[in-house]
Design a protein around this motif. Structure first.
Motif, PDB file in Angstrom:
ATOM      1  N   SER A 165      29.019  46.981  31.295  1.00  0.00           N
ATOM      2  CA  SER A 165      29.834  48.171  31.516  1.00  0.00           C
ATOM      3  C   SER A 165      30.700  47.997  32.752  1.00  0.00           C
ATOM      4  O   SER A 165      31.831  48.485  32.807  1.00  0.00           O
ATOM      5  N   GLN A 166      30.162  47.307  33.760  1.00  0.00           N
ATOM      6  CA  GLN A 166      30.948  46.954  34.954  1.00  0.00           C
ATOM      7  C   GLN A 166      30.576  45.530  35.353  1.00  0.00           C
ATOM      8  O   GLN A 166      29.436  45.251  35.680  1.00  0.00           O
ATOM      9  N   MET A 167      31.573  44.650  35.322  1.00  0.00           N
ATOM     10  CA  MET A 167      31.339  43.218  35.508  1.00  0.00           C
ATOM     11  C   MET A 167      31.758  42.780  36.914  1.00  0.00           C
ATOM     12  O   MET A 167      32.925  42.507  37.190  1.00  0.00           O
ATOM     13  N   THR A 168      30.789  42.749  37.827  1.00  0.00           N
ATOM     14  CA  THR A 168      31.029  42.223  39.175  1.00  0.00           C
ATOM     15  C   THR A 168      29.876  41.295  39.550  1.00  0.00           C
ATOM     16  O   THR A 168      29.151  41.535  40.513  1.00  0.00           O
ATOM     17  N   PRO A 169      29.666  40.233  38.789  1.00  0.00           N
ATOM     18  CA  PRO A 169      28.475  39.393  38.957  1.00  0.00           C
ATOM     19  C   PRO A 169      28.557  38.464  40.168  1.00  0.00           C
ATOM     20  O   PRO A 169      29.640  38.129  40.652  1.00  0.00           O
ATOM     21  N   THR A 170      27.380  38.063  40.614  1.00  0.00           N
ATOM     22  CA  THR A 170      27.314  36.969  41.576  1.00  0.00           C
ATOM     23  C   THR A 170      27.702  35.665  40.892  1.00  0.00           C
ATOM     24  O   THR A 170      28.440  34.849  41.433  1.00  0.00           O
ATOM     25  N   GLN A 171      27.209  35.514  39.644  1.00  0.00           N
ATOM     26  CA  GLN A 171      27.525  34.316  38.867  1.00  0.00           C
ATOM     27  C   GLN A 171      27.303  34.618  37.384  1.00  0.00           C
ATOM     28  O   GLN A 171      26.389  35.347  37.012  1.00  0.00           O
ATOM     29  N   LEU A 172      28.159  34.026  36.548  1.00  0.00           N
ATOM     30  CA  LEU A 172      28.011  34.090  35.094  1.00  0.00           C
ATOM     31  C   LEU A 172      27.739  32.687  34.579  1.00  0.00           C
ATOM     32  O   LEU A 172      28.365  31.717  35.035  1.00  0.00           O
ATOM     33  N   SER A 181      32.209  35.546  40.108  1.00  0.00           N
ATOM     34  CA  SER A 181      33.031  36.702  39.785  1.00  0.00           C
ATOM     35  C   SER A 181      34.424  36.526  40.374  1.00  0.00           C
ATOM     36  O   SER A 181      34.573  36.021  41.498  1.00  0.00           O
ATOM     37  N   PRO A 182      35.462  36.894  39.633  1.00  0.00           N
ATOM     38  CA  PRO A 182      36.816  36.786  40.172  1.00  0.00           C
ATOM     39  C   PRO A 182      37.029  37.752  41.331  1.00  0.00           C
ATOM     40  O   PRO A 182      36.387  38.798  41.414  1.00  0.00           O
ATOM     41  N   ASP A 183      37.923  37.376  42.238  1.00  0.00           N
ATOM     42  CA  ASP A 183      38.266  38.281  43.341  1.00  0.00           C
ATOM     43  C   ASP A 183      39.038  39.473  42.787  1.00  0.00           C
ATOM     44  O   ASP A 183      39.981  39.326  42.011  1.00  0.00           O
ATOM     45  N   ARG A 184      38.639  40.660  43.168  1.00  0.00           N
ATOM     46  CA  ARG A 184      39.289  41.871  42.679  1.00  0.00           C
ATOM     47  C   ARG A 184      39.580  42.790  43.857  1.00  0.00           C
ATOM     48  O   ARG A 184      38.762  42.926  44.762  1.00  0.00           O
ATOM     49  N   ASP A 185      40.732  43.423  43.816  1.00  0.00           N
ATOM     50  CA  ASP A 185      41.055  44.428  44.824  1.00  0.00           C
ATOM     51  C   ASP A 185      40.328  45.727  44.546  1.00  0.00           C
ATOM     52  O   ASP A 185      39.985  46.475  45.462  1.00  0.00           O
ATOM     53  N   GLU A 186      40.085  46.004  43.245  1.00  0.00           N
ATOM     54  CA  GLU A 186      39.394  47.217  42.843  1.00  0.00           C
ATOM     55  C   GLU A 186      38.317  46.876  41.819  1.00  0.00           C
ATOM     56  O   GLU A 186      38.415  45.886  41.099  1.00  0.00           O
ATOM     57  N   LEU A 187      37.310  47.707  41.751  1.00  0.00           N
ATOM     58  CA  LEU A 187      36.263  47.512  40.759  1.00  0.00           C
ATOM     59  C   LEU A 187      36.823  47.771  39.363  1.00  0.00           C
ATOM     60  O   LEU A 187      37.681  48.646  39.187  1.00  0.00           O
ATOM     61  N   PRO A 188      36.349  47.016  38.362  1.00  0.00           N
ATOM     62  CA  PRO A 188      36.820  47.256  36.993  1.00  0.00           C
ATOM     63  C   PRO A 188      36.426  48.650  36.533  1.00  0.00           C
ATOM     64  O   PRO A 188      35.348  49.145  36.866  1.00  0.00           O
ATOM     65  N   THR A 189      37.320  49.278  35.782  1.00  0.00           N
ATOM     66  CA  THR A 189      37.078  50.643  35.307  1.00  0.00           C
ATOM     67  C   THR A 189      36.669  50.691  33.837  1.00  0.00           C
ATOM     68  O   THR A 189      36.459  51.770  33.289  1.00  0.00           O
ATOM     69  N   LYS A 206      38.758  41.821  28.651  1.00  0.00           N
ATOM     70  CA  LYS A 206      38.399  43.148  28.179  1.00  0.00           C
ATOM     71  C   LYS A 206      37.452  43.045  26.983  1.00  0.00           C
ATOM     72  O   LYS A 206      37.536  42.120  26.180  1.00  0.00           O
ATOM     73  N   LEU A 207      36.591  44.023  26.861  1.00  0.00           N
ATOM     74  CA  LEU A 207      35.610  44.011  25.777  1.00  0.00           C
ATOM     75  C   LEU A 207      36.274  44.007  24.402  1.00  0.00           C
ATOM     76  O   LEU A 207      35.723  43.481  23.437  1.00  0.00           O
TER      77      LEU A 207
END
Length: 228
Positions: A165-172, A181-189, A206-207
């Motif tokens: 539902s929210q993908m901010t992993p340490t590692q995949l 996890s890719p660098d992101r300015d904002e958390l995925p919505t 995207k899913l």
């Protein structure tokens, strides 16, 4: 190409297809295979290999029986049994397939230092915190936040996917590939998925792409199961 009561030979672009009756005795089958290939010996060029695919219907052939079939076909004529298929499998193989294709539902938060490792697909209702890890031989579906490590296809299945539902992993990890996890300015919505593409790169997208890349998994996208 050739027929007997219990043996049928058909030429294909890959060689020969040998269909075997599954109701007669194996000794009768061996005798007719030998007679069939002997009667057509003049059609085979000894200088070139001919590859044979065997289909045995509802008869399971042991390794010893396959070797006996190869022997009566006569490998000296360069007729090589490449593969053998049947409509039946061993009980052990069936149990393995059921185990690998089942889905395990876990309702829990995976905290730092915890590991979940299951056979088949994993459906986790809860978060994976940093330092936590989930592993599955199949796909990993997370109805929550993935902040730790997720490993799908851990036994080598590179077609497996990871969804959260929210993908901010340490590692995949999928199969033997991994990425951070890719660098992101904002958390995925919105929910996302990770998969290995045709270039053998581990991609996060995207899913909704599951509908195209893994149509058999589309129920998770269409049903909104990861859009809570």
């Amino acid at each position: 190409m050739g027929n007997s009561q219990n043996v049928t030979i058909k030429g294909t672009k890959d060689g020969l297809l040998l269909r075997l009756d599954d109701t007669c005795s194996f000794s009768t089958l061996l005798k007719e295979i030998k007679e069939t290939f002997t009667s057509h010996a003049h059609m085979y060029d000894a200088k070139h290999e001919v590859h044979i695919h065997v289909h045995s219907g509802n008869r399971f052939l042991t390794e010893e029986q396959i070797a006996q079939i190869q022997a009566v076909i006569d490998p000296n004529r360069n007729l090589i049994v490449d593969s053998v298929d049947s409509n039946v499998i061993l009980k052990e193989e069936a149990e393995r397939m059921i185990q690998e294709n089942r889905m395990t539902l876990i309702h829990n938060v995976v905290r730092s230092g915890q590991l979940i490792n299951i056979s088949g697909d994993l459906l986790l209702i809860g978060d994976v915190n940093p330092g936590g890890m989930v592993m599955a031989s199949g796909n990993v579906f997370i109805l929550g936040k993935l902040k730790g490590i997720a490993h799908a296809g851990c036994l080598g299945d590179t077609s497996a996917v990871i969804c959260a539902s929210q993908m901010t992993p340490t590692q995949l990890r999928i199969g033997d590939l991994y990425r951070r996890s890719p660098d992101r300015d904002e958390l995925p919505t919105e929910a996302e998925c990770a998969y290995i593409d045709e270039k053998h790169d581990l991609i996060i997208d995207k899913l909704s792409v599951l509908k195209k890349i893994r149509p058999n998994l589309n129920r998770f996208a269409e049903g909104g199961i990861l859009h809570g």
